[in-house]
Design an enzyme around this catalytic site. Structure first.
Site, PDB file in Angstrom:
ATOM      1  N   LYS A 213       1.073  -1.305   0.100  1.00 24.86           N
ATOM      2  CA  LYS A 213       0.112  -0.018   0.040  1.00 24.86           C
ATOM      3  C   LYS A 213       0.680   1.359  -0.037  1.00 24.86           C
ATOM      4  O   LYS A 213       1.372   1.691   1.092  1.00 24.86           O
ATOM      5  CB  LYS A 213      -0.816   0.085   1.356  1.00 24.86           C
ATOM      6  CG  LYS A 213      -2.066   1.178   1.005  1.00 24.86           C
ATOM      7  CD  LYS A 213      -2.635   1.567   2.525  1.00 24.86           C
ATOM      8  CE  LYS A 213      -1.912   2.710   3.181  1.00 24.86           C
ATOM      9  NZ  LYS A 213      -2.003   4.017   2.317  1.00 24.86           N
TER      10      LYS A 213
ATOM     11  N   GLU B  43       9.711   1.492  10.648  1.00 30.26           N
ATOM     12  CA  GLU B  43      10.786   2.726  10.290  1.00 30.26           C
ATOM     13  C   GLU B  43      10.102   3.975  10.439  1.00 30.26           C
ATOM     14  O   GLU B  43       9.368   4.336   9.649  1.00 30.26           O
ATOM     15  CB  GLU B  43      11.449   2.395   9.070  1.00 30.26           C
ATOM     16  CG  GLU B  43      12.799   3.109   8.722  1.00 30.26           C
ATOM     17  CD  GLU B  43      12.761   4.469   8.328  1.00 30.26           C
ATOM     18  OE1 GLU B  43      12.756   5.425   9.347  1.00 30.26           O
ATOM     19  OE2 GLU B  43      12.406   4.646   7.272  1.00 30.26           O
TER      20      GLU B  43
ATOM     21  N   CYS C 181      13.107  11.209   7.055  1.00 27.89           N
ATOM     22  CA  CYS C 181      13.303  10.890   8.553  1.00 27.89           C
ATOM     23  C   CYS C 181      14.730  10.885   9.062  1.00 27.89           C
ATOM     24  O   CYS C 181      14.710  11.124  10.588  1.00 27.89           O
ATOM     25  CB  CYS C 181      12.842   9.516   8.522  1.00 27.89           C
ATOM     26  SG  CYS C 181      13.338   8.257   7.821  1.00 27.89           S
TER      27      CYS C 181
ATOM     28  N   GLU D 181       9.655  16.297  15.645  1.00 34.83           N
ATOM     29  CA  GLU D 181      10.149  16.163  14.200  1.00 34.83           C
ATOM     30  C   GLU D 181       9.244  17.008  13.317  1.00 34.83           C
ATOM     31  O   GLU D 181       8.138  17.250  13.439  1.00 34.83           O
ATOM     32  CB  GLU D 181       9.941  14.776  13.709  1.00 34.83           C
ATOM     33  CG  GLU D 181      10.383  14.601  12.271  1.00 34.83           C
ATOM     34  CD  GLU D 181      10.212  13.153  11.767  1.00 34.83           C
ATOM     35  OE1 GLU D 181      10.851  12.438  11.232  1.00 34.83           O
ATOM     36  OE2 GLU D 181       9.246  12.502  12.037  1.00 34.83           O
TER      37      GLU D 181
END
Length: 485
Positions: free
Chosen positions: A183, A257, A291, A390
């Protein structure tokens, strides 16, 4: 066949690839938006619950009834290699797709495609070399240790690098003998569709690889369905927590992750001029939407102001513009909502007392597209939101520290642990710092990544590893068999 951009040819843009066939999606029309131009590209359909259920059923049947899990590993390897070759022949389309969907600039594209194809190429090699059974000494009998595929895998990718993320999951899963439901993010389906077309051309058996282009709600069915044995996810830590809870309820396997807030430590022997220029150019890579981005810089008080000055001066030289312009050095944010979210975090950093040194707004010369200036905040307190959360944008936090010991403490003061760096000319000092930072990857003098090596995070940056020889282990179960001696 429909062409997007100048070279992307999609045979079935409104379909899902399920059970070896293309079937019209059971959902709503969906358009992609080019972040450089805000031009829309239609022809896609988001699938619905029926599509997800059909894909899971196809993968389940293919795993339970074969032939894929029962093939000799080297036979699987040959088919994966064949699929990889077809994908390599479409690298131009893959490069353009990243620009059209995300706004990646030309200088980043070739390496990114190489990294994605590399995951699949290594997976083919791993499959061919896989040792399925080995003998083990035991006082209770004749022991055999067997490696078996975990089963049906839901592979869920984020929007910032679909090719790399899809390949890092599909490759080792197929090499292990698993079947897959892939997906992609709703906004970046093209790479996954191309992978499915290449799998079909390569003769991968029906049901082994399925691709569903569905809304994020569709992912909920993937992670909760008992027919799915493992979930492999790349994305935000918040969603990762939800996946972990959902999989935990049914003891399903998962690998995650997730996010990062990686710190770069600047030691006293590093040249401030060199460090400042490199850091300013690092935070602009993919407009900060990585990331592993080095988004915190920790430096001692006596060098803080000088480093801030160099970074700001270099940021002012960065050419921000359309990803299609060859002179552009930083393109747009991938999504309008992403830019708005970063602007909110910039406003909050100001309210918390950080010093805005450069940027913070939209470039005055760009009135169309999802653009934001490279941004530097100095005098950032280590416990504020800018130092802890973040941002996923081109916003750098410069944090002052008392001494070298304090830089290590500040770098480790995070829920994340994905990447990190130390700027020093002394390799032994770099190694000493690396041993003290709790992070999955650590580098000397910059953000360095090699996806042929293991990649993953400590703490809330994830669970498990992608890349390297360890990748295939995420998709294998270990069985011990004890026979009569």
């Amino acid at each position: 066949m429909r062409t997007y951009g100048s070279s992307i040819n999609i045979a079935h843009p409104g379909c899902q690839f399920i059970g070896g066939a293309w079937r019209p999606a059971r959902g709503q029309p969906h358009a992609l938006i080019d972040p450089s131009t805000e031009e829309t590209h239609d022809g896609f359909l988001l699938g619905g619950a029926e599509d997800v259920d059909a894909a899971i059923a196809a993968a389940r049947t293919s795993f339970d009834d074969g032939p894929w899990p029962h093939m000799a590993p080297d036979e699987r390897g040959r088919l994966i290699a064949r699929m990889t070759q077809f994908l390599s022949e479409r690298r131009g389309e893959l490069e353009e797709a990243w620009t059209l969907q995300v706004g990646a600039i030309a200088t980043m594209r070739a390496r990114a495609v190489d990294n994605g194809i590399g995951h699949l190429r290594r997976a083919a090699e791993q499959a061919s070399a896989l040792e399925v059974e080995r003998r083990a000494e035991s006082p209770v009998g004749d022991a055999v240790i067997r490696q078996e595929p975990v089963g049906v895998v839901a592979a869920i990718a984020s929007w910032n690098g679909t090719l790399l993320q899809a390949a890092s999951k599909i490759g080792p899963a197929l090499a292990a003998g698993c079947t897959v439901v892939m997906k992609p993010a709703p906004t970046t389906p093209i790479e996954a569709i191309i992978i499915a077309e290449c799998a079909e051309a390569a003769g991968i058996p029906s049901g082994v690889l399925n691709v569903v282009h569905v809304s994020n709600d569709g992912a909920e069915r993937l992670i909760s369905d008992p027919r799915v044995d493992k979930v492999s996810f790349t994305g935000s830590t918040g969603i990762g927590r939800h996946i972990a809870r959902t999989c935990g309820d049914r003891i399903a396997r998962y690998s995650l992750e997730l996010g990062g807030k990686s710190a770069a430590i600047v030691l006293d022997d590093a040249d401030v001029e060199v460090v400042g220029k490199k850091i300013a150019r690092t935070i602009t890579a993919l407009s900060g939407q990585l990331c592993s981005m080095l988004s915190r810089v920790v430096v001692t008080n006596d060098r803080h102001d000088a480093l801030a000055e160099v970074i700001a001066s270099e940021m002012a030289k960065v050419k921000v513009g359309s990803a299609y312009d060859p002179v552009t050095e930083m393109g747009p944010m991938a999504l309008e909502r992403q830019r708005l979210g970063v602007e909110e975090k910039v406003a909050r950093a100001k309210a918390e007392g950080a010093t805005l040194v450069y940027g913070g707004g939209r470039p005055a010369h760009l009135n169309k597209g999802f653009f934001l200036e490279p941004t530097l905040f100095a005098n950032v307190a280590p416990d504020t939101s800018l130092a802890q959360a973040e941002v996923f944008g081109p916003v750098l936090a410069l944090i002052p520290a008392e001494d070298e010991e304090d830089t290590v403490r500040i770098a480790n003061n995070s829920i994340y642990g994905l990447h990190g760096a130390v700027f020093t000319n002394d390799k032994s000092r770099a190694m000493a710092i690396a041993r003290r930072i709790r992070t999955g990857t650590f580098a000397q003098n910059g953000m360095r990544l090699d996806f042929a090596l293991p990649f993953g995070g400590y703490k809330q940056s994830g669970i498990g590893r992608e890349g390297g020889p360890e990748a295939i282990l995420e998709y294998l179960e270990t069985k011990t068999i004890i026979l009569d001696a």
